[in-house]
Design a protein around this motif. Structure first.
Motif, short mmCIF file in Angstrom:
data_model
loop_
_atom_site.label_atom_id
_atom_site.label_comp_id
_atom_site.label_asym_id
_atom_site.label_seq_id
_atom_site.Cartn_x
_atom_site.Cartn_y
_atom_site.Cartn_z
N PHE A 171 -6.99 2.69 -2.75
CA PHE A 171 -7.13 1.92 -1.20
C PHE A 171 -7.54 3.19 -0.47
O PHE A 171 -6.89 4.17 -0.35
N TRP A 192 -4.28 6.88 -1.39
CA TRP A 192 -3.53 5.61 -1.32
C TRP A 192 -3.68 4.59 -2.27
O TRP A 192 -4.64 4.48 -2.88
N TYR A 193 -2.71 3.67 -2.69
CA TYR A 193 -3.03 2.79 -3.66
C TYR A 193 -2.48 1.20 -3.30
O TYR A 193 -1.46 1.32 -2.44
N ARG A 194 -3.15 0.27 -3.83
CA ARG A 194 -2.84 -1.09 -3.43
C ARG A 194 -1.96 -1.46 -4.74
O ARG A 194 -2.73 -1.36 -5.64
N PHE A 220 1.03 -1.03 0.15
CA PHE A 220 -0.07 0.19 -0.03
C PHE A 220 0.79 1.21 0.12
O PHE A 220 1.77 1.40 0.90
N GLU A 265 -6.08 -4.01 7.34
CA GLU A 265 -5.38 -4.76 6.19
C GLU A 265 -3.82 -5.12 6.63
O GLU A 265 -3.18 -6.07 6.00
N CYS A 266 -3.27 -3.98 7.49
CA CYS A 266 -1.73 -4.31 7.58
C CYS A 266 -1.21 -4.62 8.94
O CYS A 266 0.14 -5.03 9.09
#
Length: 128
Positions: A113, A102-104, A90, A121-122
């Motif tokens: 994201f 944000w991007y996945r 991410f 998720e993290c």
């Protein structure tokens, strides 16, 4: 990852690891350690006390706390077991004007994201 000494196999650790959006490294740097030590011992030669017992600290611009502040820019995630799995990430868009995007990144797939989902998720482990 860890080693199981009974089976001699590698085991993935799935412990929860929480983190914030910012990290101040000053407490771990020489300057921060010296400040903490001086705070425990009283005023230093860089500090002066006036008649009212107020302390004036002479801090150079290089010693400002914001010089030690880091903002989260990305997170790498491993899905799977110690013997195999998959990594994806991410990443925060760092282009001017898009600070909250944000991007996945998952192989060739790049999707938007929601950073509000970073914890689920993290962080791993179980939510208490």
């Amino acid at each position: 990852f860890d080693l199981d000494y009974n089976t001699f196999e590698t085991v993935k650790l799935n412990s929860r690891c929480a983190f914030g959006q910012t990290l101040n490294m000053k407490p771990y740097m020489l300057e921060g350690l010296e400040e903490a030590e001086q705070g425990a011992q009283g005023p230093s030669p860089m500090e002066t006390e006036d008649a009212n017992n107020s302390v004036d600290v002479n801090i150079s611009p290089a010693g400002k706390d914001e010089d030690y502040e880091y903002k989260l820019a990305g997170v790498l995630v491993h899905a799977g077991v110690a013997q195999g799995g998959h990594y994806y990430s991410f990443i925060k868009d760092r282009n001017p004007g898009s600070e909250e995007k944000w991007y996945r990144f998952d192989d060739e797939d790049v999707t938007p994201f929601d950073p509000a989902a970073i914890e689920t998720e993290c962080f791993g482990g179980k939510v208490k």
